[in-house]
Design a protein around this motif. Sequence first.
Motif, mmCIF file in Angstrom:
data_model
loop_
_atom_site.group_PDB
_atom_site.id
_atom_site.type_symbol
_atom_site.label_atom_id
_atom_site.label_comp_id
_atom_site.label_asym_id
_atom_site.label_seq_id
_atom_site.Cartn_x
_atom_site.Cartn_y
_atom_site.Cartn_z
ATOM 1 N N GLN A 1 0.840 -1.206 0.000
ATOM 2 C CA GLN A 1 0.000 0.000 0.000
ATOM 3 C C GLN A 1 0.871 1.251 0.000
ATOM 4 O OE1 GLN A 1 -2.503 -0.581 3.459
ATOM 5 N NE2 GLN A 1 -4.257 -1.148 2.184
ATOM 6 N N ILE A 2 1.894 1.251 0.829
ATOM 7 C CA ILE A 2 2.805 2.400 0.910
ATOM 8 C C ILE A 2 3.518 2.614 -0.418
ATOM 9 C CG2 ILE A 2 4.917 3.280 1.997
ATOM 10 C CD1 ILE A 2 4.012 1.727 4.566
ATOM 11 N N LEU A 3 4.048 1.535 -0.990
ATOM 12 C CA LEU A 3 4.782 1.642 -2.251
ATOM 13 C C LEU A 3 3.875 2.073 -3.401
ATOM 14 C CD1 LEU A 3 7.067 -1.524 -1.941
ATOM 15 C CD2 LEU A 3 7.751 0.880 -1.694
ATOM 16 N N THR A 4 2.630 1.621 -3.389
ATOM 17 C CA THR A 4 1.672 2.004 -4.425
ATOM 18 C C THR A 4 1.269 3.467 -4.262
ATOM 19 O OG1 THR A 4 0.865 -0.267 -4.561
ATOM 20 C CG2 THR A 4 -0.569 1.443 -5.453
ATOM 21 N N LYS A 5 0.978 3.848 -3.029
ATOM 22 C CA LYS A 5 0.591 5.240 -2.750
ATOM 23 C C LYS A 5 1.724 6.202 -3.105
ATOM 24 C CE LYS A 5 -2.357 6.018 0.784
ATOM 25 N NZ LYS A 5 -2.788 6.222 2.180
ATOM 26 N N SER A 6 2.961 5.760 -2.959
ATOM 27 C CA SER A 6 4.132 6.583 -3.266
ATOM 28 C C SER A 6 4.446 6.621 -4.758
ATOM 29 C CB SER A 6 5.351 6.059 -2.513
ATOM 30 O OG SER A 6 5.132 6.091 -1.134
ATOM 31 N N GLY A 7 3.745 5.819 -5.550
ATOM 32 C CA GLY A 7 3.959 5.807 -6.988
ATOM 33 C C GLY A 7 5.150 4.976 -7.438
ATOM 34 N N ILE A 8 5.703 4.188 -6.544
ATOM 35 C CA ILE A 8 6.849 3.356 -6.884
ATOM 36 C C ILE A 8 6.383 2.090 -7.605
ATOM 37 C CG2 ILE A 8 8.734 1.968 -5.893
ATOM 38 C CD1 ILE A 8 8.795 4.210 -3.651
ATOM 39 N N ILE A 9 5.333 1.505 -7.090
ATOM 40 C CA ILE A 9 4.746 0.292 -7.651
ATOM 41 C C ILE A 9 3.348 0.632 -8.154
ATOM 42 C CG2 ILE A 9 3.965 -2.069 -7.102
ATOM 43 C CD1 ILE A 9 7.042 -1.716 -7.006
ATOM 44 N N HIS A 10 2.941 -0.005 -9.242
ATOM 45 C CA HIS A 10 1.584 0.174 -9.770
ATOM 46 C C HIS A 10 0.772 -1.072 -9.438
ATOM 47 C CE1 HIS A 10 -1.688 1.347 -12.378
ATOM 48 N NE2 HIS A 10 -1.626 0.147 -12.946
ATOM 49 N N SER A 11 -0.471 -0.861 -9.051
ATOM 50 C CA SER A 11 -1.365 -1.961 -8.729
ATOM 51 C C SER A 11 -2.528 -1.968 -9.712
ATOM 52 C CB SER A 11 -1.896 -1.793 -7.297
ATOM 53 O OG SER A 11 -2.864 -2.778 -7.009
ATOM 54 N N ALA A 12 -2.779 -3.137 -10.317
ATOM 55 C CA ALA A 12 -3.913 -3.300 -11.227
ATOM 56 C C ALA A 12 -4.870 -4.318 -10.623
ATOM 57 C CB ALA A 12 -3.422 -3.775 -12.587
ATOM 58 N N LYS A 13 -6.143 -3.961 -10.561
ATOM 59 C CA LYS A 13 -7.150 -4.850 -9.974
ATOM 60 C C LYS A 13 -7.794 -5.721 -11.041
ATOM 61 C CE LYS A 13 -8.317 -1.610 -6.258
ATOM 62 N NZ LYS A 13 -7.482 -2.177 -5.255
ATOM 63 N N GLY A 14 -8.456 -6.767 -10.584
ATOM 64 C CA GLY A 14 -9.224 -7.619 -11.480
ATOM 65 C C GLY A 14 -8.413 -8.764 -12.066
ATOM 66 N N VAL A 15 -9.057 -9.462 -13.025
ATOM 67 C CA VAL A 15 -8.419 -10.585 -13.686
ATOM 68 C C VAL A 15 -7.147 -10.106 -14.395
ATOM 69 C CG1 VAL A 15 -8.706 -12.375 -15.443
ATOM 70 C CG2 VAL A 15 -10.639 -11.736 -14.005
ATOM 71 N N GLY A 16 -6.061 -10.820 -14.169
ATOM 72 C CA GLY A 16 -4.789 -10.427 -14.766
ATOM 73 C C GLY A 16 -4.120 -9.278 -14.042
ATOM 74 N N GLY A 17 -4.691 -8.887 -12.905
ATOM 75 C CA GLY A 17 -4.134 -7.781 -12.136
ATOM 76 C C GLY A 17 -2.938 -8.203 -11.308
ATOM 77 N N GLY A 18 -2.490 -7.298 -10.493
ATOM 78 C CA GLY A 18 -1.351 -7.556 -9.628
ATOM 79 C C GLY A 18 -0.453 -6.331 -9.575
ATOM 80 N N PHE A 19 0.719 -6.524 -9.058
ATOM 81 C CA PHE A 19 1.678 -5.426 -8.914
ATOM 82 C C PHE A 19 2.680 -5.451 -10.056
ATOM 83 C CE2 PHE A 19 0.270 -6.444 -4.594
ATOM 84 C CZ PHE A 19 -0.211 -5.210 -4.209
ATOM 85 N N GLU A 20 3.076 -4.246 -10.475
ATOM 86 C CA GLU A 20 4.060 -4.124 -11.540
ATOM 87 C C GLU A 20 4.771 -2.783 -11.424
ATOM 88 O OE1 GLU A 20 2.120 -4.107 -15.355
ATOM 89 O OE2 GLU A 20 0.807 -2.458 -14.799
ATOM 90 N N VAL A 21 5.881 -2.697 -12.112
ATOM 91 C CA VAL A 21 6.597 -1.435 -12.281
ATOM 92 C C VAL A 21 7.087 -1.433 -13.730
ATOM 93 C CG1 VAL A 21 8.760 -2.367 -11.343
ATOM 94 C CG2 VAL A 21 8.429 0.084 -11.422
ATOM 95 N N SER A 22 6.797 -0.385 -14.438
ATOM 96 C CA SER A 22 7.173 -0.360 -15.855
ATOM 97 C C SER A 22 8.691 -0.355 -15.992
ATOM 98 C CB SER A 22 6.590 0.868 -16.551
ATOM 99 O OG SER A 22 7.289 2.029 -16.174
ATOM 100 N N PRO A 23 9.195 -0.952 -17.063
ATOM 101 C CA PRO A 23 10.649 -0.942 -17.286
ATOM 102 C C PRO A 23 11.209 0.482 -17.332
ATOM 103 C CG PRO A 23 9.602 -2.532 -18.741
ATOM 104 C CD PRO A 23 8.493 -1.767 -18.060
ATOM 105 N N GLU A 24 10.431 1.410 -17.881
ATOM 106 C CA GLU A 24 10.880 2.813 -17.931
ATOM 107 C C GLU A 24 11.007 3.386 -16.522
ATOM 108 O OE1 GLU A 24 7.950 1.803 -19.615
ATOM 109 O OE2 GLU A 24 9.123 1.311 -21.386
#
Length: 149
Positions: free
Chosen positions: A47-70
């Motif tokens: 939650q902290i990492l997502t709120k800080s914009g470091i990690i992106h969270s996608a909900k639903g089917v195929g969701g999960g945590f990610e960080v773009s290569p860029e």
Amino acid sequence: MFSKACEYGIRASIFIATKSSKGIRVGIKDVAKEIDSPEPFTAKIMQILTKSGIIHSAKGVGGGFEVSPEASKTIKLIQIVDAIDGNKIYSGCGIGLKECSEEHPCPVHHEFKKIRGLLLEMLKNTTLEQLASDVKSGDFFLKATNSNN
């Protein structure tokens, strides 16, 4: 030096970046398992990492945590540390005194000041991509191996 939450946050970010570089999103259970962290504690860190914009969270089917290569090329380790632990590591006393300064130093003040400076430089200059690349190479690891094998 870092809190347990920060240690887990760094490891989680690296793990997510390694998977994201392959186009894979990861769920909370996978993150917790990979970094040897209790799942509820991992969820709070995420939650902290997502709120800080470091990690992106996608909900639903195929969701999960990610960080773009860029993003992993520009995210510095200091951002993760600051998001979870704040900046006390760069200014706090080496032995935990409430008052420690140039005018009123603790016994380790001058040496610890040098170490803090080196740590700060490393955190400012190390990207998430570098750390993920090190893990992907197989030369570095995110958790201990079982010594009973």
